[in-house]
Scaffold this motif. Structure first.
Motif, PDB file in Angstrom:
ATOM      1  N   ASP A  53       0.935  -1.023   0.000  1.00  0.00           N
ATOM      2  CA  ASP A  53      -0.046  -0.039   0.163  1.00  0.00           C
ATOM      3  C   ASP A  53       1.023   1.164   0.055  1.00  0.00           C
ATOM      4  O   ASP A  53       1.660   1.510   0.951  1.00  0.00           O
TER       5      ASP A  53
ATOM      6  N   LEU B  33      -1.896   5.541  -7.035  1.00  0.00           N
ATOM      7  CA  LEU B  33      -2.225   4.699  -5.745  1.00  0.00           C
ATOM      8  C   LEU B  33      -2.056   3.410  -5.886  1.00  0.00           C
ATOM      9  O   LEU B  33      -2.748   2.616  -6.798  1.00  0.00           O
TER      10      LEU B  33
ATOM     11  N   LEU C  66      -2.806  -0.149  -4.046  1.00  0.00           N
ATOM     12  CA  LEU C  66      -3.659  -0.324  -2.937  1.00  0.00           C
ATOM     13  C   LEU C  66      -3.684  -2.174  -2.810  1.00  0.00           C
ATOM     14  O   LEU C  66      -4.254  -2.522  -3.788  1.00  0.00           O
ATOM     15  N   GLY C  67      -3.479  -2.470  -1.821  1.00  0.00           N
ATOM     16  CA  GLY C  67      -3.473  -4.052  -1.788  1.00  0.00           C
ATOM     17  C   GLY C  67      -2.701  -4.521  -2.635  1.00  0.00           C
ATOM     18  O   GLY C  67      -3.176  -5.524  -3.426  1.00  0.00           O
TER      19      GLY C  67
ATOM     20  N   ASN D  39      -4.309  13.590   4.565  1.00  0.00           N
ATOM     21  CA  ASN D  39      -5.591  13.307   4.721  1.00  0.00           C
ATOM     22  C   ASN D  39      -5.649  11.880   3.743  1.00  0.00           C
ATOM     23  O   ASN D  39      -6.362  11.175   4.332  1.00  0.00           O
ATOM     24  N   LEU D  40      -4.746  12.020   2.691  1.00  0.00           N
ATOM     25  CA  LEU D  40      -4.894  10.780   1.964  1.00  0.00           C
ATOM     26  C   LEU D  40      -4.302   9.705   2.596  1.00  0.00           C
ATOM     27  O   LEU D  40      -4.806   8.542   2.567  1.00  0.00           O
TER      28      LEU D  40
ATOM     29  N   THR E  53      -4.284   9.385   6.153  1.00  0.00           N
ATOM     30  CA  THR E  53      -5.369   9.048   6.984  1.00  0.00           C
ATOM     31  C   THR E  53      -6.454   8.009   6.514  1.00  0.00           C
ATOM     32  O   THR E  53      -6.908   7.053   7.169  1.00  0.00           O
ATOM     33  N   LEU E  54      -6.877   8.533   5.297  1.00  0.00           N
ATOM     34  CA  LEU E  54      -7.933   7.710   4.608  1.00  0.00           C
ATOM     35  C   LEU E  54      -7.631   6.265   4.128  1.00  0.00           C
ATOM     36  O   LEU E  54      -8.351   5.362   4.075  1.00  0.00           O
ATOM     37  N   LEU E  55      -6.561   6.235   3.495  1.00  0.00           N
ATOM     38  CA  LEU E  55      -6.037   5.139   2.865  1.00  0.00           C
ATOM     39  C   LEU E  55      -4.940   4.126   3.549  1.00  0.00           C
ATOM     40  O   LEU E  55      -4.846   2.970   3.291  1.00  0.00           O
ATOM     41  N   ASN E  56      -4.323   4.779   4.630  1.00  0.00           N
ATOM     42  CA  ASN E  56      -3.370   3.875   5.390  1.00  0.00           C
ATOM     43  C   ASN E  56      -2.207   3.395   4.492  1.00  0.00           C
ATOM     44  O   ASN E  56      -2.251   2.052   4.799  1.00  0.00           O
TER      45      ASN E  56
ATOM     46  N   LEU F 146       1.634   2.489   3.721  1.00  0.00           N
ATOM     47  CA  LEU F 146       2.815   2.481   4.436  1.00  0.00           C
ATOM     48  C   LEU F 146       3.844   3.468   3.933  1.00  0.00           C
ATOM     49  O   LEU F 146       4.758   3.669   4.531  1.00  0.00           O
TER      50      LEU F 146
ATOM     51  N   VAL G 293      -1.178  13.309  10.101  1.00  0.00           N
ATOM     52  CA  VAL G 293      -1.585  12.129   9.558  1.00  0.00           C
ATOM     53  C   VAL G 293      -2.042  11.621  11.184  1.00  0.00           C
ATOM     54  O   VAL G 293      -1.503  11.763  12.044  1.00  0.00           O
ATOM     55  N   LEU G 294      -3.245  10.918  10.819  1.00  0.00           N
ATOM     56  CA  LEU G 294      -3.873  10.205  12.241  1.00  0.00           C
ATOM     57  C   LEU G 294      -2.647   9.182  12.914  1.00  0.00           C
ATOM     58  O   LEU G 294      -2.278   8.693  12.191  1.00  0.00           O
TER      59      LEU G 294
ATOM     60  N   ALA H  72      -2.219   5.908  12.102  1.00  0.00           N
ATOM     61  CA  ALA H  72      -1.814   5.475  10.514  1.00  0.00           C
ATOM     62  C   ALA H  72      -0.251   5.688  10.270  1.00  0.00           C
ATOM     63  O   ALA H  72       0.133   5.502   9.286  1.00  0.00           O
TER      64      ALA H  72
END
Lengths: 327, 327
Positions: free
Chosen positions: A133, A147, A149-150, A256-257, A259-262, A264, A291-292, A295
């Motif tokens: 990710d 992106l 993802l997975g 924010n991206l 935080t939303l998508l996590n 690494l 970043v949260l 995350a």
């Protein structure tokens, strides 16, 4: 004997660059760039075909012997169909580029958004190696993201995934700026090199950007992110305020991206971001801050490593894969 | 004979709800809710086991005969490992819930974030049927999202995918509000029902929210999104201004999610959003206005259809699947 090479093409608004890539190492073995005679699909396909032939000649291989082929396009592409839905630099809408090129080159071609291709290249051989990710945030003349993802390329339901440049941001005060896309308040309207230069020209004409104009040699046509960075280094308050604003916008959007998508890995790319040390520093500070916390586990920010080759390497590798997804 | 049923559990901070779901139709055949005696992992596992046994008894099946099992948790879950990384409602960190439950129930259990489960349920039987890229945006006591990308659940590199509630937003003017997560300026700090009620109490104490307080029967403890909606309907300027602010924040965040990810369906869920007609209308208007034009192709906004069952249905279906991804 030569190992079978993969073909990656970077299709821009004014030229096409064809590169033959060793899929095992990501090395560009040979490359050739050609300008488009005109921007009609037929003319562009002819440019690409000629660039491919020349790159193959330089590498000493037959174009027909290439393992896989992919083309990165600055625009929205409906991956598996080979359709370019919208490529503003070329003035294209709904061009079946995959089909046209397959006819011209004699084998299948994967069509993909240029930043998606670059993200794929960085994931395989660059700054996002080894993670499933990852997000590439690119700030050059335009702004966008690629992106992963997975472990798959995320292209979205209609190929528009990753359009970070067109999320709506509203800096405090004032009316939103208009973006090249025609909409108001897009991140790219503030952070993209092209829009930034236009703003600098406006504000220099209003007498506000004196030190930046001086850094551009007094020539409004040379106003750019580099001139802002140069003025920043001299302590110019206008440049400092501008970088604070633009850096916060890019940094918050990137945070924010994440935080939303996590993802690494967050990979920073593009000439504006990587060419302006202070802007990059401000962006990184906002990412680190916003970043949260959850995350941030195993999360890293890195600079892109493959430079201009990321797109052709990624496109070449994607040519032979079916692990991306688009409906 | 009875078709084999799947087990879905919704694990909240105060209770667990076990539901037996027909995987072919998504119908909840039997369900039972039980309060936790305490919030230790051992006690919670005992609650879940008892709720499952009672639901099985109601359905007239053996708990051991269940086809698959999944548990939705309000928190960050590292999908395939069965680990709950962080569940604030339960005060948990790094609890191996999957392993504990597998021991207690005698079969494997898929652990998943509650909104991811709900999104999966809505995608199979609800408002996101038939699309491979969909996002559920949920505004209830908290705020979050569930993401289906490329027909798979996106859980992120460490299970924190979908944390839309903790993206940082900055309404113009003033200092950012603090969120329940401890960070500043999160979307949930403004839009989540719990934080909204706290803000209403503060502002009512300052004499600013008179009509909202009246709509809550004059009882600060009953201040809520519903009271704001009731005051809005009476034309109260405070309520109108608050919904304009909150609706813009939720709408912009949702629009930006769509621009970034290009889902074809945005599903709106949660009691605050679906219980307040005017707030929902304002959110939808901002989404319609701010999604990048290219990402509007074949895109639709719908209300969630499965209500409180979405989570248990999704968790039950995910129990038997391996098409989600987490490292």
């Amino acid at each position: 004997m030569t190992a079978r090479l993969a073909l990656g093409v970077d299709l821009g608004g004014t030229n096409a660059r064809a590169a033959l890539v060793d899929p095992a190492t990501g090395q560009v073995v040979a490359a050739h760039r050609m300008p488009h005679a005109e921007r009609t699909p037929g003319a562009v396909v002819a440019t690409i075909t000629a660039a491919v032939a020349e790159a193959a000649r330089l590498a000493g291989v037959e174009a027909a012997s290439l393992a896989t082929a992919g083309v990165g396009v600055a625009g929205q592409c409906l991956g598996r169909s080979g359709m370019v839905l919208n490529a503003p630099n070329l003035g294209w809408r709904d061009v079946p580029l995959g089909e046209l090129l397959a006819g011209a080159l004699g084998h299948g071609v994967r069509i993909v958004n240029d930043l998606s291709a670059a993200a794929w290249g960085e994931r395989r051989f660059g700054a996002a190696r080894g993670v499933d990710d990852a997000a590439l945030v690119f700030v050059g003349s335009g702004v966008g993201a690629g992106l992963i993802l997975g472990a798959r390329l995320h292209e979205g339901g209609r190929g528009v995934g990753g359009e970070l440049g067109h999320i709506k941001v509203a800096p405090r005060g004032g009316t939103p700026r208009r973006c090249g896309c025609g909409e108001w308040g897009c991140l790219e309207a503030y952070a993209g090199g092209m829009n930034l230069a236009a703003r600098l020209r406006e504000e220099a004409a209003d007498g506000k950007a004196g030190a930046v104009l001086a850094a551009a040699g007094g020539d409004p046509a040379r106003l750019s992110a580099s001139a802002v960075e140069a003025a920043y280094l001299l302590g110019d308050p206008y440049a400092r305020e501008l970088w604070a604003e633009v850096g916060e916008l890019i940094g918050t959007a990137s945070a924010n991206l994440v935080t939303l998508l996590n993802p690494l890995r967050l990979v920073l790319g593009g000439g504006v971001l990587l060419g302006c040390e202070n802007l990059e520093r401000i962006v990184r500070a906002h990412v680190a801050d916003r970043v949260l916390r959850a995350a941030r586990r195993d999360f890293e920010v890195r600079r892109a490593e493959l430079g201009d080759d990321a797109g052709v390497v990624g496109a070449a590798l994607l040519g032979g894969r079916d692990d991306s997804h688009a409906q």
